[in-house]
Scaffold this active site. Structure first.
Site, PDB file in Angstrom:
ATOM      1  N   LYS A  31      96.067  47.643  36.602  1.00 54.01           N
ATOM      2  CA  LYS A  31      95.261  48.454  35.914  1.00 54.01           C
ATOM      3  C   LYS A  31      94.778  49.588  36.628  1.00 54.01           C
ATOM      4  O   LYS A  31      94.743  50.861  36.065  1.00 54.01           O
ATOM      5  CB  LYS A  31      94.073  47.726  34.997  1.00 54.01           C
ATOM      6  CG  LYS A  31      93.120  47.330  36.014  1.00 54.01           C
ATOM      7  CD  LYS A  31      91.759  46.686  35.322  1.00 54.01           C
ATOM      8  CE  LYS A  31      90.704  46.248  36.145  1.00 54.01           C
ATOM      9  NZ  LYS A  31      90.040  47.089  36.845  1.00 54.01           N
ATOM     10  N   THR A  32      94.191  49.400  37.997  1.00 48.40           N
ATOM     11  CA  THR A  32      93.534  50.501  38.561  1.00 48.40           C
ATOM     12  C   THR A  32      94.697  51.616  38.885  1.00 48.40           C
ATOM     13  O   THR A  32      94.351  52.811  38.788  1.00 48.40           O
ATOM     14  CB  THR A  32      92.962  50.039  40.132  1.00 48.40           C
ATOM     15  OG1 THR A  32      92.084  49.053  39.839  1.00 48.40           O
ATOM     16  CG2 THR A  32      92.428  51.292  40.875  1.00 48.40           C
ATOM     17  N   ASP A 219      86.752  51.985  32.912  1.00 46.55           N
ATOM     18  CA  ASP A 219      87.487  50.817  33.441  1.00 46.55           C
ATOM     19  C   ASP A 219      86.561  49.474  33.186  1.00 46.55           C
ATOM     20  O   ASP A 219      85.331  49.789  32.990  1.00 46.55           O
ATOM     21  CB  ASP A 219      87.388  50.946  35.079  1.00 46.55           C
ATOM     22  CG  ASP A 219      88.378  50.042  35.659  1.00 46.55           C
ATOM     23  OD1 ASP A 219      89.003  49.050  34.936  1.00 46.55           O
ATOM     24  OD2 ASP A 219      88.175  49.897  36.908  1.00 46.55           O
ATOM     25  N   GLU A 220      87.039  48.313  33.190  1.00 45.88           N
ATOM     26  CA  GLU A 220      86.427  47.224  32.812  1.00 45.88           C
ATOM     27  C   GLU A 220      85.799  47.289  31.521  1.00 45.88           C
ATOM     28  O   GLU A 220      84.783  46.807  31.429  1.00 45.88           O
ATOM     29  CB  GLU A 220      85.711  46.699  34.040  1.00 45.88           C
ATOM     30  CG  GLU A 220      86.191  46.554  35.384  1.00 45.88           C
ATOM     31  CD  GLU A 220      86.839  45.325  35.725  1.00 45.88           C
ATOM     32  OE1 GLU A 220      87.418  44.617  34.509  1.00 45.88           O
ATOM     33  OE2 GLU A 220      87.473  45.211  36.616  1.00 45.88           O
ATOM     34  N   GLN A 251      88.972  38.477  30.002  1.00 46.32           N
ATOM     35  CA  GLN A 251      88.216  38.415  31.173  1.00 46.32           C
ATOM     36  C   GLN A 251      86.673  38.876  31.163  1.00 46.32           C
ATOM     37  O   GLN A 251      85.953  39.268  32.142  1.00 46.32           O
ATOM     38  CB  GLN A 251      88.833  39.162  32.356  1.00 46.32           C
ATOM     39  CG  GLN A 251      90.023  38.355  32.915  1.00 46.32           C
ATOM     40  CD  GLN A 251      90.743  39.474  34.132  1.00 46.32           C
ATOM     41  OE1 GLN A 251      90.060  39.104  35.363  1.00 46.32           O
ATOM     42  NE2 GLN A 251      91.833  40.110  33.836  1.00 46.32           N
ATOM     43  N   ARG A 607      93.046  33.556  39.873  1.00 43.60           N
ATOM     44  CA  ARG A 607      92.754  34.200  41.393  1.00 43.60           C
ATOM     45  C   ARG A 607      93.702  33.613  42.292  1.00 43.60           C
ATOM     46  O   ARG A 607      93.943  34.302  43.141  1.00 43.60           O
ATOM     47  CB  ARG A 607      91.522  33.655  41.614  1.00 43.60           C
ATOM     48  CG  ARG A 607      90.231  33.956  41.131  1.00 43.60           C
ATOM     49  CD  ARG A 607      90.060  35.599  40.678  1.00 43.60           C
ATOM     50  NE  ARG A 607      90.835  35.862  39.261  1.00 43.60           N
ATOM     51  CZ  ARG A 607      91.155  36.920  38.883  1.00 43.60           C
ATOM     52  NH1 ARG A 607      91.113  37.879  39.739  1.00 43.60           N
ATOM     53  NH2 ARG A 607      91.503  37.265  37.532  1.00 43.60           N
TER      54      ARG A 607
END
Length: 706
Positions: A31-32, A219-220, A251, A607
């Site tokens: 995503k970044t 973002d987020e 998330q 993770r």
């Protein structure tokens, strides 16, 4: 800019520049990369004469904002410098710096830290005859913050709902807000609420900001609360509606600090007529890990359906481990880590994740026993240290004489003959004469009820503060600060309060760290640097930052599931997979949030890049009693084909290993040997026949039962 290295959905998200866009970016989907490429694409295409200053990108920590800005400048060159990349709170602070006076605050305001806030709450409680020793001021503050994040004021709940704290929060809220304003402060939540109020009440400001920021990226987005959503809606111009939200509803794990999953689930309601792009290719984990994560999260009823996939087909099966006790669980984890490290996996590629901090203790003990380096990732307590709070309180008072909390903290630190009796009487005079405490102190020598000589000492203190206030106006902040601490003898005083040379050194190092951070800020900001801007930046950093990502010391990482978000490891041990831990039964009497617990489980699983261990104990000790534990319901969601179940309490089938033969042979010999002192039980030996063996199952006797 070359977009050929992006996959098809990533490219679509980058080139869809007009109108609302929701990018559903699953775990590890890049995503970044999409956000930075999208900004550079806008700079390249410059629709309608777009300038870099017309783009606003909002992240959730200052660290993330700094990294994104650096990445943009690396990709697009100096032209990207004018893109504003910041957090919601930092953006709000900048708005208030320019226009807070329109709401009745002084132009130079400070951001209250949690200690300042708690002091104001306690004062408000005492004014309403509420015992601040019986009721926890920080819990009251938490309820006020929760209400503000939801865009509400605290209200008592109905009959049979809530408790005394809900009523207390309602009773002290107004006095708390007045207390903040009286000392020229705002709290962290006000950095969202007051900018939104400015935009609603002042059309010229709304026009100014919507015309400047023609493209907004968040973002987020799943971590936004109601106050952040309200501010975003006010910033987005109805004419263009160019808002791009990037996030993953799967998330959303921060409801306890106000995050609203409905913000992302109802994006099209808040910003109608938009487009939705789903990033489902994962670049982190094997397909086995993703299949397990997909299976767990698919059970949530309220979500945007996604199916994460990877080109890394297959992968090691997930180890689902059952141990008889939490000590045996910890011993197994330490043994496996030791084996993996011996096999060439770097310790900083291994993480142990848990739901609550208390689960770390047995793991730490076993890792120490194995001489394995580890570090525990948790919130930094540096700014809670007494000496740090004292130095910062001096800075706050010098920058803002209305800050009564800081004034009361350091008025007699180091001791200068201004005791509690003097201050209590000055506070009473201030209330009676409708003065600030500082105003009453300026009249101290005229008050006859102060102890002998106290008025002169107060005047001397005022002159000290005012002299340094003037000195700070000329810059050289760190240099002036060193002079201040030298003049008041703070270092010597701090050392005198310690019982050892090591503790004294730690205190001096903490003081030096603050001064060095002030020096770095000054170099970075240049002529714009001031004591007040430093303090406000410090408040933002300490409230928003996650601790530095571990690994520099080649150590195993231990952390909570919440702290793990955004990180990745080759090997993950996800411990405590039991009912009441995962999913957790609910914190401090709050109802269990099963959907969020499932999302938290999904975050923990994703993770892992290559190997995942899901461990549990069949028995834990609670308040001195052994309590049987039930396997987590989330384990049942994972398809059998993906897992290998290991039961540490199961008897072994088949012949013993060579190591076991040696162990039992040595043990038999010890029983035969005469005991010193005439008998008694033999001392257990390790499998190597040397040092005492740890209690519990013999190493290597775990049995794979599926």
């Amino acid at each position: 800019m070359d977009l050929s290295k992006l996959n098809a959905p990533q490219r679509e998200a980058v080139v869809t520049t007009e109108g609302p866009l929701l990018v559903l970016a699953g775990a590890g989907s890049g995503k970044t990369r999409v956000i930075t490429h999208r900004i550079v694409h806008l700079l390249d295409k410059r629709p309608n004469g777009l300038l870099a200053r017309n783009i606003l990108a909002v992240t959730f920590t200052n660290k993330a904002a700094t990294e994104m800005k650096e990445r943009l400048v690396h990709m697009a060159g100096p032209r990207a410098q004018n893109v504003l990349v910041c957090t919601f709170h930092a953006f709000g602070a900048e708005m208030l710096r320019e226009d807070i006076h329109r709401l009745g605050w002084p132009k130079k305001f400070s951001i209250a830290d949690q200690g300042d806030q708690a002091a104001i709450i306690k004062r408000a409680m005492r004014e309403r005859r509420i015992d601040d020793r019986t009721f926890d001021a920080r819990k009251v503050l938490g309820l006020i913050s929760k209400a503000k994040n939801a865009g509400k004021t605290p209200e008592p709940l109905g009959e049979g709902l809530g408790d005394d704290y809900d009523l207390i929060a309602h009773m002290v809220y107004e006095a708390y807000q007045l207390g903040l304003k009286a000392q020229g402060s705002v709290d962290f939540d006000d950095l969202l609420i007051l900018p939104a109020r400015l935009l609603r009440e002042h059309e010229d400001l709304r026009k100014k900001y919507t015309e400047r920021f023609r493209y907004i990226l968040v973002d987020e987005f799943q971590d936004t609360n109601q106050a952040q959503l309200d501010l975003l809606k006010l910033l987005v111009s109805g004419a263009t509606n160019n808002v791009c939200a990037v996030g993953d509803d799967d998330q959303c794990i921060y409801s306890w600090r106000g995050a609203e999953v409905r913000n992302i689930l109802s994006f099209d309601k808040y910003f109608p007529g938009g487009k939705e792009v789903r990033l489902e290719q994962n670049y982190r984990s094997t397909q086995v890990v993703l299949d397990a994560a997909n299976a767990v999260i698919a059970q949530n009823p309220e979500r945007k359906a996604k199916q994460m996939w990877s080109e890394r087909k297959g992968g090691a099966r997930i180890q689902v481990v059952s141990a008889p006790t939490e000590e045996e669980e910890a011993r197994y984890v330490a043994q496996e880590i030791s084996r993996l490290v011996a096999g060439g996996i770097s310790p900083d590629d291994i993480a142990v994740l848990y739901r609550v901090n208390g689960q770390a203790r047995p793991i730490e003990e076993m890792l120490r026993e194995k001489s394995l380096r580890y570090e525990v990732l948790s919130g930094s307590e540096f700014f809670d240290r007494r000496e740090v709070k004292d130095v910062v309180a001096y800075f706050k008072l010098i920058a803002n004489p209305r800050d009564e909390t800081s004034l009361l903290r350091i008025i007699n630190v180091p001791a200068r003959g201004i005791g509690d009796v003097t201050m209590e009487r000055l506070v009473a005079h201030a209330r009676r004469d409708s003065l600030t405490l500082w105003g009453a102190m300026e009249r101290a020598e005229s008050y006859e009820d102060l102890p002998a000589g106290a008025g002169a000492k107060v005047t001397e203190f005022i002159k000290l503060v005012e002299r340094y206030r003037e000195s700070y106006e000329h810059g050289k902040l760190a240099q002036v600060s060193r002079q201040l601490l030298e003049e008041i003898g703070y270092r010597d005083d701090a050392k005198s309060l310690t019982t050892s040379q090591a503790a004294a050194e730690r205190k001096l190092q903490s003081i030096e760290f603050v001064l060095n951070s002030l020096e770095s800020f000054e170099k970075r900001e240049g002529p714009k640097a001031s004591l007040l801007t430093y303090l406000n930046r410090l408040s933002l950093d300490t409230r928003q930052e996650e601790e530095e990502v571990p690994g520099a010391n080649k150590a195993i990482t231990l952390m909570t599931l919440h702290a793990s978000k955004g990180l990745e490891y080759r090997v993950v041990f996800f411990i405590g997979m039991e009912e009441e831990l995962m999913p957790h039964k609910g914190m401090q009497g709050e109802a269990q949030n099963l959907e969020e617990e499932r999302r938290l489980c999904y975050v923990g699983i994703t993770r892992a890049k290559e190997m995942l261990y899901l461990t549990r104990a069949a028995m834990r000790v609670k308040r001195g009693k052994e309590v049987p534990r039930t396997p987590s319901r989330f384990l049942q969601d994972i398809p059998e084909a993906l897992v290998e179940v290991v039961d540490l309490d199961a008897p072994r089938k088949g012949p013993p290993t060579a190591e076991e033969k040696n162990f039992f042979a040595n043990l038999k010999e010890r029983f035969k040997a005469p005991q010193a002192g005439g008998g008694g039980a033999p001392r257990p030996v390790s499998p190597a026949g040397g040092a005492p063996a740890a209690s519990g199952p013999v190493p290597g006797t775990a049995r794979v039962v599926r």
